[in-house]
Design an enzyme around this catalytic site. Structure first.
Site, PDB file in Angstrom:
ATOM      1  N   TYR A   1       0.816  -1.231   0.000  1.00 14.01           N
ATOM      2  CA  TYR A   1       0.000   0.000   0.000  1.00 14.01           C
ATOM      3  C   TYR A   1       0.845   1.274   0.000  1.00 14.01           C
ATOM      4  O   TYR A   1       0.634   2.160  -0.858  1.00 14.01           O
ATOM      5  CB  TYR A   1      -0.973  -0.018   1.183  1.00 14.01           C
ATOM      6  CG  TYR A   1      -1.818   1.231   1.297  1.00 14.01           C
ATOM      7  CD1 TYR A   1      -2.960   1.386   0.507  1.00 14.01           C
ATOM      8  CD2 TYR A   1      -1.481   2.243   2.190  1.00 14.01           C
ATOM      9  CE1 TYR A   1      -3.747   2.540   0.623  1.00 14.01           C
ATOM     10  CE2 TYR A   1      -2.261   3.384   2.303  1.00 14.01           C
ATOM     11  CZ  TYR A   1      -3.396   3.527   1.517  1.00 14.01           C
ATOM     12  OH  TYR A   1      -4.158   4.667   1.631  1.00 14.01           O
TER      13      TYR A   1
ATOM     14  N   LYS B   1       0.993   4.235  -3.146  1.00 13.21           N
ATOM     15  CA  LYS B   1       0.665   5.659  -3.072  1.00 13.21           C
ATOM     16  C   LYS B   1       1.849   6.513  -3.553  1.00 13.21           C
ATOM     17  O   LYS B   1       1.658   7.603  -4.093  1.00 13.21           O
ATOM     18  CB  LYS B   1       0.234   6.033  -1.645  1.00 13.21           C
ATOM     19  CG  LYS B   1      -1.113   5.400  -1.249  1.00 13.21           C
ATOM     20  CD  LYS B   1      -2.258   5.889  -2.149  1.00 13.21           C
ATOM     21  CE  LYS B   1      -3.617   5.362  -1.722  1.00 13.21           C
ATOM     22  NZ  LYS B   1      -4.722   5.832  -2.566  1.00 13.21           N
TER      23      LYS B   1
HETATM   24  P1  NAP Z   1     -12.813   2.523   2.062  1.00 11.14           P
HETATM   25  O1  NAP Z   1     -13.859   2.969   3.021  1.00 11.14           O
HETATM   26  O2  NAP Z   1     -12.343   1.101   2.097  1.00 11.14           O
HETATM   27  O3  NAP Z   1     -13.325   2.882   0.606  1.00 11.14           O
HETATM   28  C1  NAP Z   1     -12.609   2.477  -0.521  1.00 11.14           C
HETATM   29  C2  NAP Z   1     -13.537   2.552  -1.712  1.00 11.14           C
HETATM   30  O4  NAP Z   1     -12.814   2.104  -2.865  1.00 11.14           O
HETATM   31  C3  NAP Z   1     -14.762   1.615  -1.574  1.00 11.14           C
HETATM   32  O5  NAP Z   1     -15.883   2.249  -2.112  1.00 11.14           O
HETATM   33  C4  NAP Z   1     -14.350   0.420  -2.418  1.00 11.14           C
HETATM   34  O6  NAP Z   1     -15.445  -0.310  -2.941  1.00 11.14           O
HETATM   35  C5  NAP Z   1     -13.612   1.148  -3.525  1.00 11.14           C
HETATM   36  N1  NAP Z   1     -12.851   0.226  -4.361  1.00 11.14           N
HETATM   37  C6  NAP Z   1     -11.915  -0.670  -3.994  1.00 11.14           C
HETATM   38  N2  NAP Z   1     -11.488  -1.347  -5.076  1.00 11.14           N
HETATM   39  C7  NAP Z   1     -12.169  -0.848  -6.148  1.00 11.14           C
HETATM   40  C8  NAP Z   1     -12.189  -1.128  -7.524  1.00 11.14           C
HETATM   41  N3  NAP Z   1     -11.420  -2.093  -8.069  1.00 11.14           N
HETATM   42  N4  NAP Z   1     -12.994  -0.408  -8.325  1.00 11.14           N
HETATM   43  C9  NAP Z   1     -13.789   0.569  -7.819  1.00 11.14           C
HETATM   44  N5  NAP Z   1     -13.844   0.852  -6.505  1.00 11.14           N
HETATM   45  C10 NAP Z   1     -13.043   0.150  -5.693  1.00 11.14           C
HETATM   46  O7  NAP Z   1     -11.496   3.400   2.210  1.00 11.14           O
HETATM   47  P2  NAP Z   1     -11.252   4.965   2.447  1.00 11.14           P
HETATM   48  O8  NAP Z   1     -10.433   5.094   3.664  1.00 11.14           O
HETATM   49  O9  NAP Z   1     -12.502   5.723   2.306  1.00 11.14           O
HETATM   50  O10 NAP Z   1     -10.284   5.273   1.216  1.00 11.14           O
HETATM   51  C11 NAP Z   1     -10.539   6.280   0.259  1.00 11.14           C
HETATM   52  C12 NAP Z   1      -9.211   6.795  -0.248  1.00 11.14           C
HETATM   53  O11 NAP Z   1      -8.523   7.464   0.809  1.00 11.14           O
HETATM   54  C13 NAP Z   1      -8.257   5.726  -0.750  1.00 11.14           C
HETATM   55  O12 NAP Z   1      -7.591   6.188  -1.895  1.00 11.14           O
HETATM   56  C14 NAP Z   1      -7.279   5.567   0.391  1.00 11.14           C
HETATM   57  O13 NAP Z   1      -6.034   5.060  -0.032  1.00 11.14           O
HETATM   58  C15 NAP Z   1      -7.187   6.998   0.861  1.00 11.14           C
HETATM   59  N6  NAP Z   1      -6.654   7.161   2.209  1.00 11.14           N
HETATM   60  C16 NAP Z   1      -7.347   6.708   3.283  1.00 11.14           C
HETATM   61  C17 NAP Z   1      -6.817   6.891   4.556  1.00 11.14           C
HETATM   62  C18 NAP Z   1      -7.549   6.416   5.770  1.00 11.14           C
HETATM   63  O14 NAP Z   1      -6.989   6.561   6.886  1.00 11.14           O
HETATM   64  N7  NAP Z   1      -8.749   5.866   5.663  1.00 11.14           N
HETATM   65  C19 NAP Z   1      -5.582   7.535   4.727  1.00 11.14           C
HETATM   66  C20 NAP Z   1      -4.906   7.991   3.607  1.00 11.14           C
HETATM   67  C21 NAP Z   1      -5.451   7.801   2.360  1.00 11.14           C
HETATM   68  P3  NAP Z   1     -16.124  -1.556  -2.124  1.00 11.14           P
HETATM   69  O15 NAP Z   1     -17.077  -0.929  -1.133  1.00 11.14           O
HETATM   70  O16 NAP Z   1     -16.804  -2.329  -3.203  1.00 11.14           O
HETATM   71  O17 NAP Z   1     -15.020  -2.305  -1.464  1.00 11.14           O
END
Ligand code: NAP
Length: 252
Positions: A174, A178
Site C-alpha cells: 500500500y 501511493k
Molecule cells: P474505504 O472505506 O475502504 O473505501 C474504498 C472505496 O474504494 C470503496 O468504495 C471500495 O469499494 C472502492 N474500491 C476498492 N477497489 C475498487 C475497484 N477495483 N474499483 C472501484 N472501486 C473500488 O477506504 P477509504 O479510507 O474511504 O479510502 C478512500 C481513499 O482514501 C483511498 O484512496 C485511500 O487510499 C485513501 N486514504 C485513506 C486513509 C484512511 O486513513 N482511511 C488515509 C490515507 C489515504 P467496495 O465498497 O466495493 O469495497
C-alpha cells in the site's frame, strides 16, 4: 443541456469517497457515485439525494471503465471533475491482524508479488486506466480538474526521515502504491498543464474507514475535506500539488 458541473468520484459507495460525493452535491454539483457493485452505488446515491447518480465502475475492469465513460459521454457530454478515490490496502491481511504485523509479512524481502500486484492494480494501474478513459470527457469541460486521493504514507521524503512516525510500516504494497500514485499525479499534471487541466494529489489523513478496520482517528468529514477543497478550486489555482487539510503541503 446540462448546466450543473459533473463530478465523478471513484469508490464512492462508502468511506471518504461517499463523503466527498455528499459534499460535492451540497456545493451544487451533479455527482456520479462510482461503485464496483452497482447496488451499493445505488444505495449510496439514494442516501445522498437526487443530484447523485450511481455509476458502475470497477477500476480494474477495462470493460467497466469503457462503459462508464460511454455513459458519461452520452448523458452529459463532458466531465468537469474526476476524483480518483478508489483504493484497497491489501488483499490478504488476516482478520484481526494488526497493520504492524501485516507490514512484517509484506517487507521487500518477503512480500508476495501477487499481493503487491493486486493492490497496485487498483491503486496505480486502475487510476491510470480511468485517467485515460475519462480524459476525452475532461477535455470537453471548460476548466476540468483531477484530484488523486493519495496518502502521506506514500511520501518518500517523509519516510526517509529516521524519525518518521509511519516509517516502520513503509513497504511495497500500500505505501509504495501511493508513492507510485504520486508519480502518476505529477506525470499527469505535467502532461495537462498546457491545456489548463489541473491534477493534484491530496492526503485525507488517518480516517476511520473500512480501509483500516475503522482504526483511523479522523472522521470521514475531516478525511474528505481536502479533496473537496481542491476539487472546487478555480482554474487559476496551481497544478501538481500534494496537500492535506491542516498540514498544508506534503513533501513528495
Ligand atoms: P474505504 O472505506 O475502504 O473505501 C474504498 C472505496 O474504494 C470503496 O468504495 C471500495 O469499494 C472502492 N474500491 C476498492 N477497489 C475498487 C475497484 N477495483 N474499483 C472501484 N472501486 C473500488 O477506504 P477509504 O479510507 O474511504 O479510502 C478512500 C481513499 O482514501 C483511498 O484512496 C485511500 O487510499 C485513501 N486514504 C485513506 C486513509 C484512511 O486513513 N482511511 C488515509 C490515507 C489515504 P467496495 O465498497 O466495493 O469495497
Amino acid at each position: 443541456m446540462q448546466d450543473k458541473r459533473i463530478a465523478l468520484v471513484t469508490g464512492a459507495n462508502q468511506g471518504i469517497g461517499l463523503q466527498i460525493a455528499k459534499d460535492l452535491v451540497s456545493h451544487g454539483l451533479t455527482v456520479l457515485v462510482g461503485s464496483r457493485n452497482l447496488a451499493r452505488g445505488e444505495a449510496a446515491a439514494e442516501e445522498i439525494g437526487p443530484d447523485a447518480r450511481a455509476l458502475q465502475l470497477d477500476v480494474t475492469d477495462r470493460a467497466s471503465i469503457a462503459d462508464a465513460a460511454e455513459r458519461i459521454r452520452s448523458e452529459f457530454g463532458q466531465l468537469d471533475i474526476l476524483i480518483q478515490n478508489a483504493a484497497i490496502s491489501n488483499t490478504n491481511r488476516k482478520p484481526g491482524q494488526s497493520v504492524e504485523d501485516y507490514a512484517k509479512t509484506t517487507r521487500a524481502s518477503n512480500v508476495s508479488l501477487d499481493e503487491m500486484r493486486a493492490v497496485w492494480e487498483t491503486n496505480v494501474f486502475g487510476v491510470l486506466a480511468v485517467y485515460q478513459a475519462m480524459l476525452p470527457l475532461l477535455r470537453k469541460a471548460p476548466a476540468a480538474r483531477i484530484v488523486n486521493v493519495s496518502s502521506g504514507a506514500g511520501s518518500l521524503t517523509m519516510n526517509a526521515a529516521p524519525d518518521a512516525p509511519y516509517r516502520s510500516i513503509f513497504g511495497p504494497v500500500y505505501p509504495a502504491s501511493k508513492t507510485a500514485l504520486n508519480a502518476l499525479t505529477l506525470a499527469m499534471a505535467i502532461e495537462l498543464e498546457p491545456e489548463g487541466i489541473a491534477v493534484n494529489a491530496v492526503s485525507p489523513g488517518f480516517t476511520k474507514t473500512n480501509l483500516n478496520g475503522f482504526a483511523g482517528t479522523d472522521s470521514v468529514e475531516e478525511g474528505a475535506r481536502e479533496a473537496v477543497r481542491v476539487a472546487l478550486l478555480d482554474a487559476e489555482s496551481p497544478t501538481g500539488t500534494f496537500t492535506h487539510a491542516t498540514l498544508g503541503t506534503i513533501p513528495w
